[in-house]
Design a protein around this motif. Sequence first.
Motif, PDB file in Angstrom:
ATOM      1  N   CYS A 173       0.834  -1.277  -0.012  1.00 62.53           N
ATOM      2  CA  CYS A 173      -0.117  -0.011  -0.022  1.00 62.53           C
ATOM      3  C   CYS A 173       0.968   1.305  -0.119  1.00 62.53           C
ATOM      4  CB  CYS A 173      -0.879  -0.020   1.091  1.00 62.53           C
ATOM      5  SG  CYS A 173      -2.394  -1.170   1.040  1.00 62.53           S
TER       6      CYS A 173
ATOM      7  N   GLN B  58      -4.410   1.385  -3.204  1.00 67.22           N
ATOM      8  CA  GLN B  58      -5.325   1.696  -2.042  1.00 67.22           C
ATOM      9  C   GLN B  58      -6.281   2.716  -2.435  1.00 67.22           C
ATOM     10  OE1 GLN B  58      -3.432   1.689   2.089  1.00 67.22           O
ATOM     11  NE2 GLN B  58      -4.553   3.372   2.248  1.00 67.22           N
TER      12      GLN B  58
ATOM     13  N   LEU C 142      -7.436  -7.644   2.686  1.00 68.00           N
ATOM     14  CA  LEU C 142      -6.550  -6.557   3.588  1.00 68.00           C
ATOM     15  C   LEU C 142      -6.772  -6.567   4.859  1.00 68.00           C
ATOM     16  CD1 LEU C 142      -6.425  -3.316   0.981  1.00 68.00           C
ATOM     17  CD2 LEU C 142      -4.242  -5.196   1.636  1.00 68.00           C
TER      18      LEU C 142
ATOM     19  N   LEU D 184      -5.240   0.318   6.895  1.00 71.58           N
ATOM     20  CA  LEU D 184      -6.570   0.851   6.669  1.00 71.58           C
ATOM     21  C   LEU D 184      -7.111   1.889   7.937  1.00 71.58           C
ATOM     22  CD1 LEU D 184      -8.748  -2.408   5.733  1.00 71.58           C
ATOM     23  CD2 LEU D 184      -7.876  -0.639   4.333  1.00 71.58           C
TER      24      LEU D 184
ATOM     25  N   THR E  14      -5.512   5.518   7.273  1.00 73.24           N
ATOM     26  CA  THR E  14      -6.081   6.434   6.310  1.00 73.24           C
ATOM     27  C   THR E  14      -7.320   7.232   6.977  1.00 73.24           C
ATOM     28  OG1 THR E  14      -7.468   4.854   5.656  1.00 73.24           O
ATOM     29  CG2 THR E  14      -5.680   4.702   4.507  1.00 73.24           C
TER      30      THR E  14
END
Length: 504
Positions: free
Chosen positions: A290, A297, A322, A332, A335
């Motif tokens: 990523c 992503q 993922l 994740l 983000t």
Amino acid sequence: MAATIESLLEEISDVEDPIEELQSLKTALIAIPVSALRDSVSGQRFNVIFSLLNSDNREQVELCVDILERILLALSPLTLSQNYRVELRGGLTHPNETVKILALSQIGRIVEHPDAATEVLNNHDILGAVINCIGEEKMAVAKQAIQSLSKLSHSKPGLDKLFQSDLLKVMKDVMTKSDIIRYRIYELVVEISSVSPISLGYCANSSFISQLLGELTGDDVLVRATAIEMVTTLANSQHGRQYLAQQGIMDKISNMIRGADTDPLSSLYLPGLVKFFGNLAIMDSPQQVCETYPAFQNKVFEMALDPDPAMIGVALDTLGLLGSTVEGKQVLQKTGQKFKSVLLRMSQLASSGATELRVRSLDAISQLLTLQPEQQNEDLLALTESWFKLLSNQPIDMIRNISTQPFPELHCGALRIFTAIASQPWGQRSMISSPSFMEFVLDRSAGKTKEAKDAKFELVGALVCSSTAAEILGSQHYIRLKTYLREGPYYISAVASVSTEGAE
């Protein structure tokens, strides 16, 4: 029994229409246990059965195939290669596909056996005919040919024969027949390449792989989509991934994702590009993939919010993949708001819309929330709990409502989410604080299918196996859960089965 087979073979030789005698031989062979079959058939010559394959009578041909399938499996590969090489070669060009498949499967057995393989490796005609079978119209024949040839890759003599003799030209000639057949050859090459770095070297030196990689950016988008699938399979092995990285393929695919926005036909191949990186992330490192290829992503998040169901489905599957790893969960989470928006979208998709997307959304959510006991620490438990709370104001009720809808796949998908949080203390606290939730878990009348009963049993098992469940859920509930587990997934209580007595 050997005497019976011998007399039946004689009878078959003596009659003009041998259907009845073939039926008798088939019945006799079925009656012999597999363990005793070799003794019963060894020493017999079955050339008469092979000769009866040369007939327009379909019933006769199919009976012969059934008989030969049983007989030939009882013979050793060496016996086959020494005694029936000519007959098997004839089977490869027979008009009936079942005869071709029979011959190909037996040749596959021979090439796996070192001593027997020598007989075939020295026979250019047989291997040339097997390669030509890849160009057959019937997919089942081509598949069997690919399977048998891929077994050559397990030995250096096999690889030498396939890639360093004029059989290489036979393969390249077969490739030119059509796009479909070209991709069958690629399938064989990718399968052989996956075996070892050595077999990959043979395929690379023969220029097949560079040709396949060149198709990634070809003009035909459908061909491009198929090429991406093949390259994804090649990346399943570590040596395959190393080779692709050396050839700059990861960067090329990342650039293709970036350029997809300006290509009106990108929806045909974009899902394949995303799947490639999704698989790569799981096999190597979600964080590394990523961070190195941010376009991947960003595109996954974009696709999850896309109105196109094909795009959403691939995004859901990739996010689930993922998020099934701890490292993926952390990537994740980093983000921030981007992933929160996607999670909200997943919640909406799980609650309404097309059943297939709802199921895929539920599966992705369950993967995102799963945390094995040995992975559970304060930070990760806080992460999964915060994600669960983002799904809805009352997430337990939301998932429970989905589980009560009359679609078995939705019912099971919802139960898998409960199973995901069942081993986590916060999940158990959420369950016990939801009115009548434990009654819902222990109710065997909900979910009539085997899959539903299995899914419920898995949920109960996850609760019982948790070290915190007895304390959080209370001893009374915990004892009832243990009883449920002991009784098994398909238990029917005696009360339920006699409850209609005296109704009159």
